[in-house]
Write a protein that holds these residues in place. Structure first.
Motif, short mmCIF file in Angstrom:
data_model
loop_
_atom_site.label_atom_id
_atom_site.label_comp_id
_atom_site.label_asym_id
_atom_site.label_seq_id
_atom_site.Cartn_x
_atom_site.Cartn_y
_atom_site.Cartn_z
N LYS A 1 0.83 -1.21 0.00
CA LYS A 1 0.00 0.00 0.00
C LYS A 1 0.86 1.26 0.00
O LYS A 1 0.60 2.22 -0.74
N LYS A 2 1.92 1.25 0.81
CA LYS A 2 2.82 2.40 0.88
C LYS A 2 3.56 2.60 -0.45
O LYS A 2 3.67 3.72 -0.95
N LYS A 3 4.05 1.49 -1.03
CA LYS A 3 4.80 1.61 -2.28
C LYS A 3 3.88 2.00 -3.43
O LYS A 3 4.27 2.77 -4.31
N ARG A 4 2.65 1.50 -3.42
CA ARG A 4 1.69 1.86 -4.46
C ARG A 4 1.37 3.35 -4.38
O ARG A 4 1.31 4.04 -5.41
N THR A 5 1.19 3.84 -3.16
CA THR A 5 0.92 5.28 -2.97
C THR A 5 2.11 6.11 -3.43
O THR A 5 1.95 7.15 -4.09
N GLU A 6 3.31 5.65 -3.10
CA GLU A 6 4.53 6.36 -3.52
C GLU A 6 4.62 6.42 -5.04
O GLU A 6 4.94 7.47 -5.62
N LEU A 7 4.35 5.29 -5.70
CA LEU A 7 4.39 5.25 -7.16
C LEU A 7 3.33 6.16 -7.76
O LEU A 7 3.62 6.95 -8.69
N ASN A 8 2.11 6.09 -7.25
CA ASN A 8 1.02 6.92 -7.78
C ASN A 8 1.32 8.40 -7.60
O ASN A 8 1.07 9.21 -8.49
N ASN A 9 1.85 8.76 -6.43
CA ASN A 9 2.19 10.17 -6.17
C ASN A 9 3.30 10.65 -7.11
O ASN A 9 3.26 11.79 -7.58
N PHE A 10 4.26 9.77 -7.37
CA PHE A 10 5.37 10.15 -8.25
C PHE A 10 4.87 10.37 -9.68
O PHE A 10 5.22 11.37 -10.33
N VAL A 11 4.04 9.45 -10.15
CA VAL A 11 3.48 9.58 -11.50
C VAL A 11 2.61 10.83 -11.59
O VAL A 11 2.65 11.56 -12.58
N GLU A 12 1.82 11.08 -10.54
CA GLU A 12 0.96 12.26 -10.52
C GLU A 12 1.80 13.54 -10.55
O GLU A 12 1.44 14.52 -11.22
N ARG A 13 2.92 13.51 -9.85
CA ARG A 13 3.81 14.68 -9.86
C ARG A 13 4.39 14.92 -11.24
O ARG A 13 4.50 16.06 -11.70
N MET A 14 4.76 13.83 -11.92
CA MET A 14 5.25 13.97 -13.29
C MET A 14 4.20 14.63 -14.18
O MET A 14 4.49 15.52 -14.98
#
Length: 354
Positions: free
Chosen positions: A41-54
């Motif tokens: 859950k933490k890693k998925r959130t981190e990935l989603n946030n990173f992609v959203e930031r891009m």
């Protein structure tokens, strides 16, 4: 008096001891299970946030730079139109004509203006860009859902022709279990139907993405775990085996998420996010810096436009025209090439992020 014979010791395992061992092992598996779910859950959130930031950075860059690139496109058309008028309304000797044509082609070859053969008709449309932005794959949420439906169909076709992996089997088993419970068509009450419809969307999304962790989260949220008898060795053994399999799949899912995040960070867009963060820490806005650079480049192209226009209006001699604008004569070739390279890179970057 006959001798007493010793009775044989029972060879059966102490059931209390066996159950105790299973309880300890099950507790360990459940602890690992919850730990992996949290990590996913933490890693998925981190990935989603990173992609959203891009996406946020790309969108901001595109929105702020679009007027500048539109102005550049307008200037490009103006320069081409002025040269066309020069060639159609002015008469030159053969050598002079070749030199002017050579200068025109040099501007194109160096990337200051777009490529265009002499006598070629204007065409405002770029077929490659049209194809890119008209492609449904890049457009809206509805098409995003359509792609998921396509992937689902592909999954069914592949299943018919090839055996499923152990991971996909477990994902599908969990999906079918949840779908059986939450399918909206199985209920009549409007409120329940609406609730099940939303839950089913989550179930479908998780299944299409092969996200066992999310399916198990949904299962836990609605307390759908199987009931086991803690004093039954078969129940405990079955539960342990199920958790062993799930934990192995979840570990694979976590590793894949880590790989996806690593790959995202190593893309040009991912590096851009890192560069933006560093720039912010150093106290300046990289987008503002980019816009200032683009403005300076537009100023150079405007000078070229004015220079060509002045020649068309016969405000300078052929010799002065062939010598080129004063600002370009004063700049070194390396500086000009670097400027042009920046123009093309930034233009390409904005198109990619669009």
């Amino acid at each position: 008096m006959p001798k007493k014979t010793k009775s044989a010791s029972p060879k059966s395992t102490n059931p209390t001891l066996a159950l105790s061992d299973l309880h300890i092992y099950l507790e360990s598996l459940e602890k690992d299970h919850q730990s992996i779910l949290k990590k996913i859950k933490k890693k998925r959130t981190e990935l989603n946030n990173f992609v959203e930031r891009m996406r946020d950075i790309a969108t901001e860059m595109f929105q702020k730079s679009s007027p500048i690139f539109q102005k550049r496109a307008d200037l490009d058309q103006e320069i081409h139109a002025i040269f066309t008028e020069i060639f159609t309304t002015r008469k030159f000797g053969k050598q002079t004509q070749k030199k002017i044509e050579s200068l025109y082609m040099s501007l194109q070859m160096e990337g200051i203006i777009s490529p265009k053969a002499l006598g070629e008709e204007e065409d405002d449309d770029d077929p490659e860009l049209d194809e890119l932005f008209e492609n449904p794959e890049f457009n809206d949420d509805e098409n995003h859902q359509n792609r998921h439906q396509y992937w689902y169909s592909q999954d069914e076709l592949e299943t018919a022709s090839a055996p499923r992996t152990e991971d996909s089997k477990k994902v599908r088993q969990t999906f079918l279990k949840l779908a059986e419970i939450f399918h909206p068509d199985k209920v009549q009450d409007p409120d329940t139907h609406k609730s099940h419809t939303e839950i089913m969307k989550e179930i479908n999304k998780a299944y299409q993405e092969g996200d066992l962790a999310r399916l198990l989260e949904i299962e836990n949220q609605h307390q759908l775990g199987e009931n086991i008898d803690n004093n039954n060795e078969d129940d405990l053994t079955r539960r342990c085996k199920k958790l062993e399999q799930q934990n192995e799949i979840l570990k694979n899912q976590y590793d894949k998420l880590r790989q996806e995040l690593s790959l995202a960070k190593n893309t040009p867009e991912g590096s851009m996010v890192s560069d933006f963060r560093k720039a912010k820490k150093q106290g300046f806005d990289p987008i503002d810096l980019m816009l200032k650079t683009l403005d300076s480049q537009i100023n150079v192209i405007e000078e070229i436009r004015d220079f060509v226009q002045a020649f068309k209006d016969k405000k300078m001699t052929i010799k002065e025209f062939l010598e080129g604008p004063e600002s370009l004569r004063d700049s070194s070739d390396e500086m000009m090439e670097a400027l042009l390279e920046e123009i093309m890179e930034e233009l390409g970057g904005v198109i990619i992020f669009q």
